[in-house]
Design a protein around this motif. Structure first.
Motif, PDB file in Angstrom:
ATOM      1  N   UNK A   1      68.632 102.079  21.955  1.00  0.00           N
ATOM      2  CA  UNK A   1      67.864 101.749  20.740  1.00  0.00           C
ATOM      3  C   UNK A   1      66.465 101.358  21.206  1.00  0.00           C
ATOM      4  N   UNK A   2      65.453 102.062  20.678  1.00  0.00           N
ATOM      5  CA  UNK A   2      64.072 101.710  21.045  1.00  0.00           C
ATOM      6  C   UNK A   2      63.492 100.853  19.926  1.00  0.00           C
ATOM      7  N   UNK A   3      62.993  99.691  20.290  1.00  0.00           N
ATOM      8  CA  UNK A   3      62.448  98.776  19.286  1.00  0.00           C
ATOM      9  C   UNK A   3      60.952  98.614  19.560  1.00  0.00           C
ATOM     10  N   UNK A   4      60.151  99.026  18.579  1.00  0.00           N
ATOM     11  CA  UNK A   4      58.691  98.980  18.776  1.00  0.00           C
ATOM     12  C   UNK A   4      58.040  98.476  17.491  1.00  0.00           C
ATOM     13  N   UNK A   5      56.951  97.727  17.644  1.00  0.00           N
ATOM     14  CA  UNK A   5      56.364  97.091  16.451  1.00  0.00           C
ATOM     15  C   UNK A   5      55.460  98.023  15.660  1.00  0.00           C
TER      16      UNK A   5
ATOM     17  N   UNK B   1      72.179 110.066  20.864  1.00  0.00           N
ATOM     18  CA  UNK B   1      72.528 108.706  21.298  1.00  0.00           C
ATOM     19  C   UNK B   1      71.303 107.784  21.367  1.00  0.00           C
ATOM     20  N   UNK B   2      70.182 108.217  20.751  1.00  0.00           N
ATOM     21  CA  UNK B   2      68.983 107.368  20.730  1.00  0.00           C
ATOM     22  C   UNK B   2      68.621 107.038  19.291  1.00  0.00           C
ATOM     23  N   UNK B   3      68.429 105.748  19.043  1.00  0.00           N
ATOM     24  CA  UNK B   3      67.997 105.321  17.704  1.00  0.00           C
ATOM     25  C   UNK B   3      66.615 104.682  17.831  1.00  0.00           C
ATOM     26  N   UNK B   4      65.700 105.088  16.963  1.00  0.00           N
ATOM     27  CA  UNK B   4      64.342 104.532  17.047  1.00  0.00           C
ATOM     28  C   UNK B   4      64.136 103.543  15.897  1.00  0.00           C
ATOM     29  N   UNK B   5      63.853 102.303  16.256  1.00  0.00           N
ATOM     30  CA  UNK B   5      63.696 101.251  15.248  1.00  0.00           C
ATOM     31  C   UNK B   5      62.238 100.808  15.220  1.00  0.00           C
ATOM     32  N   UNK B   6      61.480 101.300  14.241  1.00  0.00           N
ATOM     33  CA  UNK B   6      60.063 100.912  14.089  1.00  0.00           C
ATOM     34  C   UNK B   6      59.779 100.678  12.607  1.00  0.00           C
ATOM     35  N   UNK B   7      58.814  99.895  12.221  1.00  0.00           N
ATOM     36  CA  UNK B   7      58.068  98.937  13.037  1.00  0.00           C
ATOM     37  C   UNK B   7      58.765  97.574  13.002  1.00  0.00           C
ATOM     38  N   UNK B   8      59.416  97.244  14.090  1.00  0.00           N
ATOM     39  CA  UNK B   8      60.198  95.999  14.145  1.00  0.00           C
ATOM     40  C   UNK B   8      59.756  95.101  15.298  1.00  0.00           C
TER      41      UNK B   8
ATOM     42  N   UNK C   1      77.938  89.961  23.517  1.00  0.00           N
ATOM     43  CA  UNK C   1      76.901  90.951  23.189  1.00  0.00           C
ATOM     44  C   UNK C   1      75.606  90.232  22.812  1.00  0.00           C
ATOM     45  N   UNK C   2      74.491  90.917  23.034  1.00  0.00           N
ATOM     46  CA  UNK C   2      73.219  90.349  22.585  1.00  0.00           C
ATOM     47  C   UNK C   2      73.101  90.557  21.084  1.00  0.00           C
ATOM     48  N   UNK C   3      72.886  89.454  20.410  1.00  0.00           N
ATOM     49  CA  UNK C   3      72.737  89.485  18.962  1.00  0.00           C
ATOM     50  C   UNK C   3      71.231  89.336  18.694  1.00  0.00           C
ATOM     51  N   UNK C   4      70.609  90.406  18.170  1.00  0.00           N
ATOM     52  CA  UNK C   4      69.140  90.387  18.062  1.00  0.00           C
ATOM     53  C   UNK C   4      68.730  90.498  16.597  1.00  0.00           C
ATOM     54  N   UNK C   5      67.898  89.564  16.170  1.00  0.00           N
ATOM     55  CA  UNK C   5      67.330  89.665  14.819  1.00  0.00           C
ATOM     56  C   UNK C   5      65.941  90.274  14.900  1.00  0.00           C
ATOM     57  N   UNK C   6      65.756  91.338  14.106  1.00  0.00           N
ATOM     58  CA  UNK C   6      64.470  92.030  14.097  1.00  0.00           C
ATOM     59  C   UNK C   6      63.805  91.846  12.749  1.00  0.00           C
ATOM     60  N   UNK C   7      62.501  91.625  12.787  1.00  0.00           N
ATOM     61  CA  UNK C   7      61.754  91.507  11.530  1.00  0.00           C
ATOM     62  C   UNK C   7      60.943  92.781  11.325  1.00  0.00           C
ATOM     63  N   UNK C   8      61.084  93.361  10.129  1.00  0.00           N
ATOM     64  CA  UNK C   8      60.279  94.551   9.860  1.00  0.00           C
ATOM     65  C   UNK C   8      58.845  94.100   9.624  1.00  0.00           C
TER      66      UNK C   8
END
Ligand SMILES: Cc1cc2nc3c(=O)[nH]c(=O)nc-3n(C[C@H](O)[C@H](O)[C@H](O)COP(=O)(O)OP(=O)(O)OC[C@H]3O[C@@H](n4cnc5c(N)ncnc54)[C@H](O)[C@@H]3O)c2cc1C
Length: 330
Positions: free
Chosen positions: A183-187, A206-213, A224-231
């Motif tokens: 999972x790629x997380x980019x703002x 198998x790749x998920x792109x999570x933007x803008x987070x 597991x790492x539990x991560x909260x992302x803000x949009x």
């Protein structure tokens, strides 16, 4: 008094003497050491990190570099392995950031451990430290956060979050995608890397792109790492679960420390003349640390600069010698 004199001689004896000190073990410093060895210079090399290799080894070990002469392509790690291979006769200090260079009558003292007749500064972007994930977390969570990735197969079958949107983040994500779910997380919605890499990542199942987070909170829950992302621009939080997190936010680095050695800078880089000498006689610089009109930050160019510098150092140190230029004649 006798004790003091004895101590003084002990200190002097401890200092090892070299023809050349190379400060910085990136590709340019490593190649300079090899070239210096061919010329018979007794050389010591320092690097501030736990291993040599500089940017290719630390920032893009898996990227296929396509502009190294005579290679169709070569990864960052392969290039550095090849360069290290030729250095059996060079004394290497890792985990040592050079802080002090003191001018003597016939050379320099480096951090009170080395006496050297000449110096080549190849500190590149500077002594770099990764920019940390700016979240508070406990030690167990911290163990799942990685800043350098050497062995992607160890993440096989896991879910790995890659934080960042530059070249390094994209390279790492592509390499990890060979083994793990990524999972790629980019703002931002746009990435600061090769469009071809972005396209390839978008095409992988198998790749998920999570933007803008932006990551806001991270902790370890049920292994597991539990991560909260803000949009960005919104208040709502999205939650994701990861097994590991790789942070590729870039590196903090600077070369301004050389200023205290009396070296002239232009901005954050070192000014050199056409033989790669700095304003101080006997101190040379090559690679990304230097600047002059038209310079481009590329490895092959740094290799050439290293050859110019070592040749000039040979002429300084051994003016009586007829200098052999071609390696075939050594
Ligand atoms: C993502 C990315 C992709 C790139 N792709 C390419 C490419 O395809 N082709 C290409 O030609 N170039 C590429 N580059 C640029 C290339 O990596 C640099 O031009 C090259 O690394 C410069 O080499 P260097 O040896 O001068 O410096 P660096 O690689 O920066 O190495 C400097 C070394 O000096 C050490 N150091 C710094 N300060 C001190 C100190 N005080 N004491 C001791 N050690 C110190 C550092 O730890 C480091 O190991 C890329 C760069 C990046 C970031």
């Amino acid at each position: 008094m006798l004790k003091l004199i004895h101590h003084y001689f002990e200190e002097v004896i401890k200092i090892k003497k070299f023809d050349l000190t190379i400060i910085g073990g990136g590709p340019v410093g490593l190649f300079a050491a090899q070239f210096a060895h061919l010329h018979g210079l007794k050389t010591v090399l320092f690097d501030s990190l736990s291993e040599t290799g500089g940017q290719p080894q630390m920032l893009y070990p898996f990227k296929k570099i396509k502009d190294i002469p005579a290679y169709d392509s070569i990864t960052g790690t392969e290039l550095i392995d090849n360069l290290r291979h030729n250095l059996t006769d060079t004394t290497i200090f890792t985990n040592h950031k050079v802080e002090n260079v003191t001018k003597q009558k016939d050379g320099f003292i480096i951090d009170d451990i080395v006496a050297s007749r000449s110096i080549l500064i190849t500190t590149g972007a500077g002594a770099f430290k990764p920019k940390a994930l700016p979240l508070s977390m406990d030690d167990d969570t911290q163990k799942r956060i990685h800043y350098f990735i050497k062995d992607p197969p160890k993440f096989v079958g896991q879910t790995v979050g890659v934080f960042g949107g530059g070249d390094s983040a994209l390279d790492l994500a592509l390499e990890l995608a060979n083994y793990a779910n990524v999972k790629i997380i980019h703002r931002r919605n746009q990435f600061r890397g090769l469009e071809s890499n972005v396209k390839k990542l978008k095409s992988l199942k198998n790749v998920e792109i999570l933007t803008p987070y932006l990551p806001k909170q991270i902790n370890l829950v049920d292994n597991q790492l539990n991560v909260n992302l803000k949009e960005m621009g919104k208040d709502s939080l999205t939650n994701i679960k990861l097994d590991q997190a790789v942070v590729a936010y870039g590196f903090k680095a600077n070369n301004r420390f050389v200023k205290k050695w009396g070296i002239d800078l232009a901005g954050a880089q070192i000014k050199v003349n056409s033989t790669m000498q700095t304003n101080i006689a006997g101190v040379y610089a090559a690679g990304d640390v230097v600047t002059y009109p038209g310079r481009v930050p590329l490895i092959a160019l740094g290799f050439g600069e290293a050859q110019i510098a070592i040749t000039a150092i040979m002429r300084d140190l051994f003016p009586e010698k007829t200098l052999t230029i071609h390696s075939t004649s050594f």
